[in-house]
Motif scaffolding. Structure first.
Motif, mmCIF file in Angstrom:
data_model
loop_
_atom_site.group_PDB
_atom_site.id
_atom_site.type_symbol
_atom_site.label_atom_id
_atom_site.label_comp_id
_atom_site.label_asym_id
_atom_site.label_seq_id
_atom_site.Cartn_x
_atom_site.Cartn_y
_atom_site.Cartn_z
ATOM 1 N N GLU A 1 -9.529 2.845 -14.581
ATOM 2 C CA GLU A 1 -9.153 1.583 -15.236
ATOM 3 C C GLU A 1 -8.568 1.845 -16.615
ATOM 4 N N ARG A 2 -9.136 2.757 -17.345
ATOM 5 C CA ARG A 2 -8.626 3.068 -18.687
ATOM 6 C C ARG A 2 -7.257 3.740 -18.614
ATOM 7 N N ILE A 3 -7.053 4.606 -17.644
ATOM 8 C CA ILE A 3 -5.750 5.250 -17.477
ATOM 9 C C ILE A 3 -4.685 4.220 -17.130
ATOM 10 N N ILE A 4 -4.996 3.304 -16.240
ATOM 11 C CA ILE A 4 -4.012 2.326 -15.772
ATOM 12 C C ILE A 4 -3.712 1.265 -16.828
ATOM 13 N N HIS A 5 -4.711 0.781 -17.546
ATOM 14 C CA HIS A 5 -4.530 -0.376 -18.416
ATOM 15 C C HIS A 5 -4.381 -0.066 -19.905
ATOM 16 N N THR A 6 -4.223 1.183 -20.289
ATOM 17 C CA THR A 6 -3.978 1.488 -21.691
ATOM 18 C C THR A 6 -2.511 1.231 -21.999
ATOM 19 N N ALA A 7 -2.263 0.470 -23.070
ATOM 20 C CA ALA A 7 -0.894 0.139 -23.469
ATOM 21 C C ALA A 7 -0.823 0.003 -24.988
ATOM 22 N N TYR A 8 0.364 0.272 -25.501
ATOM 23 C CA TYR A 8 0.632 0.175 -26.930
ATOM 24 C C TYR A 8 1.752 -0.842 -27.097
ATOM 25 N N VAL A 9 1.463 -1.966 -27.778
ATOM 26 C CA VAL A 9 2.399 -3.084 -27.859
ATOM 27 C C VAL A 9 2.828 -3.291 -29.302
ATOM 28 N N PHE A 10 4.140 -3.271 -29.526
ATOM 29 C CA PHE A 10 4.711 -3.655 -30.812
ATOM 30 C C PHE A 10 5.038 -5.142 -30.723
ATOM 31 N N THR A 11 4.454 -5.953 -31.602
ATOM 32 C CA THR A 11 4.665 -7.397 -31.545
ATOM 33 C C THR A 11 5.720 -7.825 -32.561
ATOM 34 N N ASP A 12 6.197 -9.050 -32.399
ATOM 35 C CA ASP A 12 7.159 -9.619 -33.337
ATOM 36 C C ASP A 12 6.541 -9.883 -34.702
ATOM 37 N N ASP A 13 5.231 -9.948 -34.763
ATOM 38 C CA ASP A 13 4.529 -10.221 -36.024
ATOM 39 C C ASP A 13 4.406 -8.986 -36.903
ATOM 40 N N GLY A 14 4.953 -7.850 -36.484
ATOM 41 C CA GLY A 14 4.847 -6.623 -37.257
ATOM 42 C C GLY A 14 3.542 -5.903 -37.037
ATOM 43 N N LEU A 15 2.993 -5.998 -35.839
ATOM 44 C CA LEU A 15 1.722 -5.361 -35.521
ATOM 45 C C LEU A 15 1.901 -4.359 -34.386
ATOM 46 N N VAL B 1 -0.488 -3.134 -31.454
ATOM 47 C CA VAL B 1 -1.753 -3.420 -30.781
ATOM 48 C C VAL B 1 -2.002 -2.313 -29.762
ATOM 49 N N ILE B 2 -3.113 -1.606 -29.949
ATOM 50 C CA ILE B 2 -3.481 -0.511 -29.062
ATOM 51 C C ILE B 2 -4.622 -0.999 -28.181
ATOM 52 N N GLY B 3 -4.341 -1.164 -26.903
ATOM 53 C CA GLY B 3 -5.348 -1.603 -25.945
ATOM 54 C C GLY B 3 -5.706 -0.455 -25.025
ATOM 55 N N LYS B 4 -6.973 -0.094 -24.989
ATOM 56 C CA LYS B 4 -7.418 1.029 -24.157
ATOM 57 C C LYS B 4 -8.237 0.524 -22.981
ATOM 58 N N GLY B 5 -7.632 -0.315 -22.182
ATOM 59 C CA GLY B 5 -8.301 -0.829 -21.002
ATOM 60 C C GLY B 5 -8.903 -2.203 -21.241
ATOM 61 N N ARG B 6 -9.377 -2.790 -20.159
ATOM 62 C CA ARG B 6 -9.931 -4.150 -20.219
ATOM 63 C C ARG B 6 -11.309 -4.205 -20.856
ATOM 64 N N PHE B 7 -12.046 -3.109 -20.801
ATOM 65 C CA PHE B 7 -13.435 -3.129 -21.230
ATOM 66 C C PHE B 7 -13.646 -2.611 -22.643
ATOM 67 N N SER B 8 -12.585 -2.440 -23.406
ATOM 68 C CA SER B 8 -12.719 -1.989 -24.793
ATOM 69 C C SER B 8 -11.933 -2.916 -25.708
ATOM 70 N N ARG B 9 -12.272 -2.876 -26.975
ATOM 71 C CA ARG B 9 -11.600 -3.723 -27.953
ATOM 72 C C ARG B 9 -10.212 -3.184 -28.264
ATOM 73 N N HIS B 10 -9.335 -4.103 -28.614
ATOM 74 C CA HIS B 10 -7.993 -3.720 -29.032
ATOM 75 C C HIS B 10 -8.025 -3.321 -30.501
ATOM 76 N N LEU B 11 -7.255 -2.315 -30.847
ATOM 77 C CA LEU B 11 -7.083 -1.902 -32.238
ATOM 78 C C LEU B 11 -5.742 -2.439 -32.694
ATOM 79 N N THR B 12 -5.735 -3.180 -33.802
ATOM 80 C CA THR B 12 -4.513 -3.775 -34.327
ATOM 81 C C THR B 12 -4.191 -3.148 -35.675
ATOM 82 N N ILE B 13 -2.969 -2.634 -35.793
ATOM 83 C CA ILE B 13 -2.512 -1.982 -37.020
ATOM 84 C C ILE B 13 -1.225 -2.664 -37.466
ATOM 85 N N ARG B 14 -1.142 -3.012 -38.751
ATOM 86 C CA ARG B 14 0.124 -3.521 -39.284
ATOM 87 C C ARG B 14 1.107 -2.357 -39.367
ATOM 88 N N ILE B 15 2.309 -2.569 -38.898
ATOM 89 C CA ILE B 15 3.305 -1.508 -38.898
ATOM 90 C C ILE B 15 3.654 -1.093 -40.328
#
Length: 148
Positions: free
Chosen positions: A51-65, A67-81
């Motif tokens: 699940e962690r291998i499949i659902h890990t994604a790194y998203v650059f948002t329009d808000d300048g963030l 977002v590092i998501g490491k699967g459904r069962f863990s918290r997202h880490l949000t970093i300002r660019i």
């Protein structure tokens, strides 16, 4: 526009999943209550790893963030660019694992493994500059790639 980079699974990820699944199979082979419990724990571990291998994604948002998501069962880490100080591709040790080390804020670091490291670093640079293009790409054609 949001841009998503997916996780690049390494050979070690696949080896860990196969090893844990084989161990669970071996434990289930010998029937006893203790082996059943250990086998169930190993199977849960396999499901969580996949699940962690499949659902890990790194998203650059329009808000300048970022977002590092490491699967459904863990918290997202949000970093300002704008807080990102550096991003570099690292390959160390005997293990064949490459990752991007992001330094941000006051001494914080996070390691990510996007599928295309060069495009990931270029996206950070592009979003950090006011005009939308990094300084080292100005004057170059759109088809050329920049390697750090």
């Amino acid at each position: 526009m949001n841009r998503t980079f997916h996780y690049r699974a390494s050979l070690l990820n696949y080896a860990a999943v196969v090893l844990a699944a084989a161990a669970a199979l071996c434990v289930f082979w010998y029937r006893s209550a203790a082996n059943a419990i250990v086998g169930m724990v190993l199977m849960i571990a396999v499901v969580l790893m996949v699940e962690r291998i499949i659902h890990t994604a790194y998203v650059f948002t329009d808000d300048g963030l970022l977002v590092i998501g490491k699967g459904r069962f863990s918290r997202h880490l949000t970093i300002r660019i704008s807080d990102i100080l550096s991003a570099e591709v690292i390959r160390r040790g005997l293990l064949p694992v490459r990752y991007v080390l992001i330094r941000y804020g006051a001494g914080h670091e996070v390691a990510v493994q996007p599928v295309n490291e060069t495009a990931f670093i270029n996206e950070i640079k592009r979003r950090q500059t006011p005009g939308g293009k990094p300084n080292d790409e100005r004057g170059k054609s759109e088809n050329q790639e920049i390697y750090d």
